[in-house]
Design a protein around this motif. Structure first.
Motif, mmCIF file in Angstrom:
data_model
loop_
_atom_site.group_PDB
_atom_site.id
_atom_site.type_symbol
_atom_site.label_atom_id
_atom_site.label_comp_id
_atom_site.label_asym_id
_atom_site.label_seq_id
_atom_site.Cartn_x
_atom_site.Cartn_y
_atom_site.Cartn_z
ATOM 1 N N UNK A 1 0.726 -1.171 -0.038
ATOM 2 C CA UNK A 1 -0.239 0.046 0.046
ATOM 3 C C UNK A 1 0.889 1.217 -0.037
ATOM 4 N N UNK A 2 2.093 1.222 0.493
ATOM 5 C CA UNK A 2 2.845 2.408 0.658
ATOM 6 C C UNK A 2 3.523 2.676 -0.891
ATOM 7 N N UNK A 3 3.495 2.087 -1.656
ATOM 8 C CA UNK A 3 3.850 2.320 -3.241
ATOM 9 C C UNK A 3 2.948 2.240 -4.466
ATOM 10 N N UNK A 4 1.903 1.522 -4.313
ATOM 11 C CA UNK A 4 0.991 1.021 -5.230
ATOM 12 C C UNK A 4 0.723 2.335 -6.015
ATOM 13 N N UNK A 5 0.526 3.184 -5.514
ATOM 14 C CA UNK A 5 0.011 4.559 -6.285
ATOM 15 C C UNK A 5 0.942 5.133 -7.330
ATOM 16 N N UNK A 6 2.314 4.777 -7.039
ATOM 17 C CA UNK A 6 3.514 5.179 -7.984
ATOM 18 C C UNK A 6 3.551 4.029 -9.061
ATOM 19 N N UNK A 7 2.936 2.849 -8.884
ATOM 20 C CA UNK A 7 3.078 1.722 -9.914
ATOM 21 C C UNK A 7 2.087 1.939 -11.190
ATOM 22 N N UNK A 8 2.557 1.248 -12.277
ATOM 23 C CA UNK A 8 1.853 1.324 -13.413
ATOM 24 C C UNK A 8 1.371 -0.296 -13.870
ATOM 25 N N UNK A 9 2.135 -1.106 -13.203
ATOM 26 C CA UNK A 9 1.931 -2.596 -13.344
ATOM 27 C C UNK A 9 2.275 -3.308 -12.017
ATOM 28 N N UNK A 10 1.563 -4.528 -12.030
ATOM 29 C CA UNK A 10 2.297 -5.429 -11.012
ATOM 30 C C UNK A 10 2.504 -6.766 -11.393
ATOM 31 N N UNK A 11 3.763 -7.164 -11.172
ATOM 32 C CA UNK A 11 4.441 -8.361 -11.372
ATOM 33 C C UNK A 11 4.797 -9.128 -10.249
ATOM 34 N N UNK A 12 4.316 -10.398 -10.456
ATOM 35 C CA UNK A 12 4.363 -11.485 -9.102
ATOM 36 C C UNK A 12 4.754 -12.782 -9.477
ATOM 37 N N UNK A 13 5.978 -13.239 -8.808
ATOM 38 C CA UNK A 13 6.314 -14.786 -8.947
ATOM 39 C C UNK A 13 5.762 -15.416 -7.800
ATOM 40 N N UNK A 14 4.904 -16.418 -7.925
ATOM 41 C CA UNK A 14 4.363 -17.092 -7.075
ATOM 42 C C UNK A 14 4.297 -18.555 -7.050
ATOM 43 N N UNK A 15 4.556 -19.291 -5.865
ATOM 44 C CA UNK A 15 4.522 -20.633 -5.801
ATOM 45 C C UNK A 15 3.445 -21.179 -6.451
ATOM 46 N N UNK A 16 3.203 -22.707 -6.959
ATOM 47 C CA UNK A 16 1.995 -23.348 -7.173
ATOM 48 C C UNK A 16 2.111 -23.446 -8.922
ATOM 49 N N UNK A 17 1.024 -23.894 -9.411
ATOM 50 C CA UNK A 17 0.655 -24.120 -10.719
ATOM 51 C C UNK A 17 -0.152 -22.758 -11.034
ATOM 52 N N UNK A 18 0.587 -21.902 -11.999
ATOM 53 C CA UNK A 18 0.009 -20.430 -12.353
ATOM 54 C C UNK A 18 -0.745 -20.772 -13.463
ATOM 55 N N UNK A 19 -2.080 -20.893 -13.466
ATOM 56 C CA UNK A 19 -3.104 -20.817 -14.847
ATOM 57 C C UNK A 19 -3.789 -19.576 -15.071
ATOM 58 N N UNK A 20 -4.562 -19.440 -16.228
ATOM 59 C CA UNK A 20 -5.499 -18.291 -16.449
ATOM 60 C C UNK A 20 -6.374 -18.187 -15.475
ATOM 61 N N UNK A 21 -7.018 -19.497 -14.915
ATOM 62 C CA UNK A 21 -8.326 -19.291 -14.111
ATOM 63 C C UNK A 21 -7.856 -19.162 -12.737
ATOM 64 N N UNK A 22 -6.581 -19.190 -12.102
ATOM 65 C CA UNK A 22 -6.157 -18.953 -11.028
ATOM 66 C C UNK A 22 -4.680 -20.011 -10.640
ATOM 67 N N UNK A 23 -4.386 -19.845 -9.450
ATOM 68 C CA UNK A 23 -3.117 -20.463 -9.037
ATOM 69 C C UNK A 23 -3.612 -21.514 -8.031
ATOM 70 N N UNK A 24 -3.017 -22.792 -8.406
ATOM 71 C CA UNK A 24 -3.235 -24.034 -7.768
ATOM 72 C C UNK A 24 -2.102 -23.944 -6.814
ATOM 73 N N UNK A 25 -2.257 -23.911 -5.501
ATOM 74 C CA UNK A 25 -1.366 -24.034 -4.226
ATOM 75 C C UNK A 25 -1.462 -25.317 -3.923
ATOM 76 N N UNK A 26 -0.352 -26.326 -4.597
ATOM 77 C CA UNK A 26 -0.272 -27.581 -3.972
ATOM 78 C C UNK A 26 0.017 -27.900 -2.516
ATOM 79 N N UNK A 27 0.617 -27.152 -1.882
ATOM 80 C CA UNK A 27 0.836 -27.566 -0.433
ATOM 81 C C UNK A 27 -0.268 -27.395 0.474
ATOM 82 N N UNK A 28 -1.192 -26.481 0.044
ATOM 83 C CA UNK A 28 -2.590 -26.204 0.669
ATOM 84 C C UNK A 28 -3.592 -27.090 0.012
ATOM 85 N N UNK A 29 -3.321 -27.596 -1.288
ATOM 86 C CA UNK A 29 -4.380 -28.505 -1.843
ATOM 87 C C UNK A 29 -5.616 -27.693 -2.143
#
Length: 86
Positions: free
Chosen positions: A18-46
């Protein structure tokens, strides 16, 4: 966060940024799990989570989300093979 309250993950990320989001023009995230268009499958949490949709609604920014291992491999490739213009 992920194992105690997976459904609160997007909101937690928003609060952390929240402290920097107003300065951003794009959000990029690297995330654990299976990243697909419909969502992220978190294997460890099933569980499957529509993380992309949740983050777009909160941040109101264009979003790129990829698997963390793919992000690390890409960073290593770019480091070893720098882009040369021309």
């Amino acid at each position: 966060v992920i194992h105690s309250n997976l459904h609160g993950l997007a909101e937690c990320l928003y609060q952390l940024c929240s402290g920097w989001v107003e300065q951003a023009d794009h959000l990029a995230i690297a995330c654990t799990g299976q990243v697909q268009r419909e969502g992220v499958g978190f294997l460890s949490a099933k569980q499957q989570l529509p993380l992309q949709q949740q983050l777009r609604q909160l941040f109101k920014l264009p979003l790129t989300i990829i698997n963390d291992a793919a992000a690390a491999a890409f960073a290593e490739f770019v480091t070893l093979h720098p882009f040369k213009e021309g």
